[in-house]
Design a protein around this motif. Structure first.
Motif, PDB file in Angstrom:
ATOM      1  N   HIS A  47       0.850  -1.190   0.000  1.00 56.24           N
ATOM      2  CA  HIS A  47       0.000   0.000   0.000  1.00 56.24           C
ATOM      3  C   HIS A  47       0.885   1.239   0.000  1.00 56.24           C
ATOM      4  O   HIS A  47       2.117   1.136   0.089  1.00 56.24           O
ATOM      5  CB  HIS A  47      -0.965  -0.014   1.197  1.00 56.24           C
ATOM      6  CG  HIS A  47      -0.269  -0.145   2.516  1.00 56.24           C
ATOM      7  ND1 HIS A  47       0.389   0.895   3.100  1.00 56.24           N
ATOM      8  CD2 HIS A  47      -0.087  -1.215   3.331  1.00 56.24           C
ATOM      9  CE1 HIS A  47       0.929   0.489   4.242  1.00 56.24           C
ATOM     10  NE2 HIS A  47       0.659  -0.793   4.394  1.00 56.24           N
ATOM     11  N   TYR A  48       0.278   2.382  -0.051  1.00 51.92           N
ATOM     12  CA  TYR A  48       1.006   3.651  -0.085  1.00 51.92           C
ATOM     13  C   TYR A  48       1.957   3.781   1.105  1.00 51.92           C
ATOM     14  O   TYR A  48       1.551   3.416   2.209  1.00 51.92           O
ATOM     15  CB  TYR A  48      -0.022   4.801  -0.065  1.00 51.92           C
ATOM     16  CG  TYR A  48       0.574   6.176   0.046  1.00 51.92           C
ATOM     17  CD1 TYR A  48       0.932   6.872  -1.093  1.00 51.92           C
ATOM     18  CD2 TYR A  48       0.776   6.767   1.298  1.00 51.92           C
ATOM     19  CE1 TYR A  48       1.483   8.141  -0.998  1.00 51.92           C
ATOM     20  CE2 TYR A  48       1.330   8.037   1.398  1.00 51.92           C
ATOM     21  CZ  TYR A  48       1.682   8.716   0.251  1.00 51.92           C
ATOM     22  OH  TYR A  48       2.233   9.964   0.343  1.00 51.92           O
ATOM     23  N   PRO A  49       3.129   4.356   1.000  1.00 53.27           N
ATOM     24  CA  PRO A  49       3.793   4.725  -0.249  1.00 53.27           C
ATOM     25  C   PRO A  49       4.427   3.494  -0.920  1.00 53.27           C
ATOM     26  O   PRO A  49       5.094   2.711  -0.274  1.00 53.27           O
ATOM     27  CB  PRO A  49       4.871   5.698   0.205  1.00 53.27           C
ATOM     28  CG  PRO A  49       5.172   5.311   1.619  1.00 53.27           C
ATOM     29  CD  PRO A  49       3.913   4.716   2.182  1.00 53.27           C
ATOM     30  N   ASN A  72       2.094   7.360  -6.178  1.00 52.69           N
ATOM     31  CA  ASN A  72       2.310   7.953  -4.850  1.00 52.69           C
ATOM     32  C   ASN A  72       1.876   9.420  -4.817  1.00 52.69           C
ATOM     33  O   ASN A  72       1.278   9.884  -3.848  1.00 52.69           O
ATOM     34  CB  ASN A  72       3.785   7.847  -4.446  1.00 52.69           C
ATOM     35  CG  ASN A  72       4.144   6.435  -4.020  1.00 52.69           C
ATOM     36  OD1 ASN A  72       3.279   5.674  -3.568  1.00 52.69           O
ATOM     37  ND2 ASN A  72       5.405   6.075  -4.150  1.00 52.69           N
ATOM     38  N   LYS A  73       2.177  10.117  -5.894  1.00 53.97           N
ATOM     39  CA  LYS A  73       1.836  11.541  -5.973  1.00 53.97           C
ATOM     40  C   LYS A  73       0.310  11.728  -5.886  1.00 53.97           C
ATOM     41  O   LYS A  73      -0.183  12.599  -5.187  1.00 53.97           O
ATOM     42  CB  LYS A  73       2.381  12.136  -7.279  1.00 53.97           C
ATOM     43  CG  LYS A  73       2.925  13.536  -7.126  1.00 53.97           C
ATOM     44  CD  LYS A  73       3.604  14.017  -8.411  1.00 53.97           C
ATOM     45  CE  LYS A  73       4.991  13.383  -8.625  1.00 53.97           C
ATOM     46  NZ  LYS A  73       5.516  13.634  -9.991  1.00 53.97           N
ATOM     47  N   LEU A 122      -1.888   9.592  -4.626  1.00 55.40           N
ATOM     48  CA  LEU A 122      -2.418   9.125  -3.337  1.00 55.40           C
ATOM     49  C   LEU A 122      -2.042  10.045  -2.179  1.00 55.40           C
ATOM     50  O   LEU A 122      -2.707  10.058  -1.145  1.00 55.40           O
ATOM     51  CB  LEU A 122      -1.929   7.702  -3.047  1.00 55.40           C
ATOM     52  CG  LEU A 122      -2.430   6.624  -4.013  1.00 55.40           C
ATOM     53  CD1 LEU A 122      -1.876   5.265  -3.633  1.00 55.40           C
ATOM     54  CD2 LEU A 122      -3.958   6.573  -4.064  1.00 55.40           C
ATOM     55  N   GLU A 123      -0.993  10.810  -2.392  1.00 57.74           N
ATOM     56  CA  GLU A 123      -0.559  11.761  -1.364  1.00 57.74           C
ATOM     57  C   GLU A 123      -1.732  12.665  -0.960  1.00 57.74           C
ATOM     58  O   GLU A 123      -1.927  12.960   0.210  1.00 57.74           O
ATOM     59  CB  GLU A 123       0.595  12.597  -1.938  1.00 57.74           C
ATOM     60  CG  GLU A 123       1.444  13.293  -0.928  1.00 57.74           C
ATOM     61  CD  GLU A 123       2.521  14.161  -1.593  1.00 57.74           C
ATOM     62  OE1 GLU A 123       2.849  13.944  -2.790  1.00 57.74           O
ATOM     63  OE2 GLU A 123       3.009  15.070  -0.910  1.00 57.74           O
ATOM     64  N   PRO A 163      -5.807  10.641   1.316  1.00 57.62           N
ATOM     65  CA  PRO A 163      -5.483   9.790   2.473  1.00 57.62           C
ATOM     66  C   PRO A 163      -6.423   8.588   2.620  1.00 57.62           C
ATOM     67  O   PRO A 163      -5.992   7.534   3.081  1.00 57.62           O
ATOM     68  CB  PRO A 163      -5.647  10.731   3.667  1.00 57.62           C
ATOM     69  CG  PRO A 163      -5.636  12.101   3.107  1.00 57.62           C
ATOM     70  CD  PRO A 163      -6.065  12.029   1.682  1.00 57.62           C
ATOM     71  N   TYR A 164      -7.668   8.741   2.186  1.00 57.32           N
ATOM     72  CA  TYR A 164      -8.628   7.648   2.340  1.00 57.32           C
ATOM     73  C   TYR A 164      -8.320   6.473   1.412  1.00 57.32           C
ATOM     74  O   TYR A 164      -8.943   5.412   1.530  1.00 57.32           O
ATOM     75  CB  TYR A 164     -10.061   8.151   2.110  1.00 57.32           C
ATOM     76  CG  TYR A 164     -10.226   8.922   0.810  1.00 57.32           C
ATOM     77  CD1 TYR A 164      -9.895  10.281   0.747  1.00 57.32           C
ATOM     78  CD2 TYR A 164     -10.689   8.296  -0.336  1.00 57.32           C
ATOM     79  CE1 TYR A 164     -10.017  10.988  -0.439  1.00 57.32           C
ATOM     80  CE2 TYR A 164     -10.815   8.998  -1.530  1.00 57.32           C
ATOM     81  CZ  TYR A 164     -10.474  10.347  -1.568  1.00 57.32           C
ATOM     82  OH  TYR A 164     -10.578  11.033  -2.749  1.00 57.32           O
ATOM     83  N   GLN A 218      -5.033   5.517   1.007  1.00 57.31           N
ATOM     84  CA  GLN A 218      -3.642   5.143   1.298  1.00 57.31           C
ATOM     85  C   GLN A 218      -3.477   3.750   1.897  1.00 57.31           C
ATOM     86  O   GLN A 218      -2.370   3.241   1.951  1.00 57.31           O
ATOM     87  CB  GLN A 218      -2.996   6.207   2.188  1.00 57.31           C
ATOM     88  CG  GLN A 218      -2.770   7.514   1.414  1.00 57.31           C
ATOM     89  CD  GLN A 218      -2.159   8.606   2.247  1.00 57.31           C
ATOM     90  OE1 GLN A 218      -1.912   8.419   3.442  1.00 57.31           O
ATOM     91  NE2 GLN A 218      -1.925   9.763   1.645  1.00 57.31           N
ATOM     92  N   ASN A 219      -4.567   3.146   2.370  1.00 60.12           N
ATOM     93  CA  ASN A 219      -4.436   1.771   2.888  1.00 60.12           C
ATOM     94  C   ASN A 219      -4.915   0.722   1.874  1.00 60.12           C
ATOM     95  O   ASN A 219      -4.973  -0.462   2.173  1.00 60.12           O
ATOM     96  CB  ASN A 219      -5.166   1.615   4.225  1.00 60.12           C
ATOM     97  CG  ASN A 219      -6.651   1.907   4.071  1.00 60.12           C
ATOM     98  OD1 ASN A 219      -7.073   2.356   2.995  1.00 60.12           O
ATOM     99  ND2 ASN A 219      -7.443   1.649   5.100  1.00 60.12           N
ATOM    100  N   LYS A 220      -5.265   1.186   0.684  1.00 59.83           N
ATOM    101  CA  LYS A 220      -5.720   0.242  -0.364  1.00 59.83           C
ATOM    102  C   LYS A 220      -4.525  -0.503  -0.962  1.00 59.83           C
ATOM    103  O   LYS A 220      -3.455   0.073  -1.138  1.00 59.83           O
ATOM    104  CB  LYS A 220      -6.416   1.008  -1.503  1.00 59.83           C
ATOM    105  CG  LYS A 220      -7.671   1.726  -1.065  1.00 59.83           C
ATOM    106  CD  LYS A 220      -8.864   0.797  -1.101  1.00 59.83           C
ATOM    107  CE  LYS A 220     -10.147   1.550  -0.772  1.00 59.83           C
ATOM    108  NZ  LYS A 220     -11.147   0.664  -0.166  1.00 59.83           N
TER     109      LYS A 220
END
Ligand SMILES: [Fe+2]
Length: 195
Positions: free
Chosen positions: A4-6, A44-45, A47-48, A51-52, A54-56
């Motif tokens: 997941h992110y990052p 990443n850019k 998803l930055e 935030p909702y 970022q756990n996908k």
């Protein structure tokens, strides 16, 4: 590796010149270091600022309705897969199990390769040619456009060839058929068989 992110660029499992018999060093350097890296960076850019999301997982993001997320997540996944399924050195041999399944479905390994190549050449523009397995474990040859992935259609990729021009243009120019036909030499059948 975190899923997941990052996201981080997955390590290349061999040196840049390991695939030289089919894919030259400079192509690997650019394809991995620039193209693959930009899918990671772009994802990443995006998803930055979300935030909702970022756990996908990467697989979940590949199904996003937002084109930029779907395309970049697919680009990351597909290229992770592509580098893993190849290797340098001696040409490998297909595993007994997979070999038998391929024979049963396509007649022979030779016929399978011919169909797989034809399918990859038939993909208009940029995309991927695949050998996949459906829910019933049935093998199938298919292609996808851009960075789309068979997983989004409920099919599991076993083998996939990148037929974007960036994958072969430096050595093969417009000769996609030559790239696809030579590609078997660097397929890591052991890795493919384990899937
Ligand atoms: Fe690519």
């Amino acid at each position: 590796m975190s899923n997941h992110y990052p996201f981080v660029l997955a390590e290349l499992p061999y040196k840049y010149d390991a695939l030289e018999s089919v894919i030259d060093r400079q192509t690997v350097e650019i394809h991995y270091g620039k193209h693959h890296q930009s899918y990671v960076d772009n994802l990443n850019k995006i998803l930055e600022g979300m935030p909702y999301l970022q756990n996908k997982t990467l697989e979940e993001l590949m199904n996003s309705e937002v084109a930029a997320i779907k395309n970049n997540a697919g680009g990351v996944w597909n290229h992770n897969f592509y580098w893993q399924e190849m290797k340098g050195g001696e040409e490998g041999e297909i595993s007994v199990d997979l070999g038998k399944r391929i024979e049963k479905k396509f007649g022979s390994l030779v016929e399978f390769k011919a169909l797989f190549e034809k399918n990859a050449l038939g993909r208009f523009g940029s995309g991927w040619g695949w050998l996949v397995e459906d829910n019933e474990g049935e093998l199938e040859i298919m292609s996808t456009a851009n960075q789309d992935n068979p997983l989004s259609l409920g099919k599991k990729p076993l083998l996939g060839i990148d037929v974007w021009e960036h994958a072969y243009y430096l050595r093969y120019q417009n000769r996609r058929a030559e790239y696809v036909g030579s590609w078997w030499k660097v397929v890591n059948w052991e890795w493919v068989g384990k899937r």
